[in-house]
Design a protein around this motif. Structure first.
Motif: not given
Length: 274
Positions: A201-208, A77-87
């Motif tokens: 457990x699934x937690x957000x990917x990045x520190x913020x 999970x990441x705010x950059x994309x509602x589906x998940x971390x993009x790249x």
């Protein structure tokens, strides 16, 4: 994902100038890590890499361009994309979706050998695959390449303060790697994400986003296993694991390895617990 560890890039077609052709879009994380021999080599990643994805992780396709595919990693999970971390990844590193329903097992050793389709794939700590059955000390699992056998796996661990610290300690001495979340190199939040993944457990990917999602813990109530965050209240730049005695376990920066160090209270913005 259909490689041991896939690197997600900020744009398609990126090639590190010093890489040999075979390492330009690495599917062999051990060889690529060895090729990142200096601090300058690793710093180059900061402006080019988004994150990494482990073998078998599910992704959503966002775009395609000339042999590259933009994806979102669903369990990062990441705010950059509602589906998940993009790249962006080379399209050849992707495989069609497979049946990942059912009880999972997760790699709890630093690496594990998966034997599937007549070959061996070296998996990282944190790789999760659906269990078909146990075969002695090995697990028969479903994979993007068909039914395979892997050792060094367990059902997700029971989450506890002590277990979070003990699991993170496995990686003391591993190089910091921007975007890294495998046994061949971690960034600060990638290490946290992977340790929690092993606990189911699934937690957000990045520190913020980790800071925004966790439950606040007062400084005078810290327990080993709590997460310490650094930067500013407007943007958190770094995360570590409190180990007690005013010390923390961290993947600090491209010049260093995973280590235990005194807590830098000057830059401390808060603690969180999941």
């Amino acid at each position: 994902m259909n490689v041991s560890v896939a690197t997600l890039w900020k744009a398609p077609g990126i090639v590190r100038p010093l890489d040999a052709p075979a390492l330009a879009n690495p599917a062999d994380p051990a060889a690529w890590s060895r090729n990142l021999a200096t601090t300058a080599d690793r710093l180059w990643l900061d402006s080019h890499v988004q994150t990494q994805a482990l073998y078998g992780e599910r992704v959503a396709v966002l775009a395609r361009r000339s042999g590259w595919t933009k994806i979102a990693v669903l369990d990062q999970p990441d705010p950059q994309n509602p589906l998940g971390y993009p790249g962006w990844v080379p399209s050849r590193q992707l495989a069609p979706a497979f049946d990942d329903a059912g009880r999972p097992v997760v790699v709890t050793t630093r690496t594990a050998d998966l034997r599937v389709d007549g070959r061996t794939i070296v998996l990282s700590y944190g790789t999760k695959l659906p269990l078909v059955r146990w075969s002695g000390e090995s697990a028969v699992v479903r994979t993007p390449d068909g039914i395979g056998t892997v050792s060094g796996v367990e059902p997700p661990l029971t989450l506890s303060d002590g277990s979070v610290v003990a699991e993170a300690r496995r990686f003391l001495g591993v190089h910091y790697l921007w975007g890294g979340l495998s046994a061949w190199g971690f960034d600060c939040s990638g290490l946290i994400w992977d340790v929690y993944r092993v606990h189911g457990r699934t937690i957000p990917r990045d520190a913020d986003p980790q800071f925004r999602a966790g439950r606040a813990v007062a400084r005078d109530a810290l327990r080993p296993g709590d997460l310490l965050f650094f930067g500013s209240q407007s943007y958190v730049e770094h995360v570590s694991i409190y180990v007690g005695g005013a010390r923390m376990l961290e993947a600090p920066d491209s010049a260093h390895r995973v280590r235990i160090a005194p807590v830098r209270w000057t830059y401390f913005v808060g603690a969180r617990r999941f």
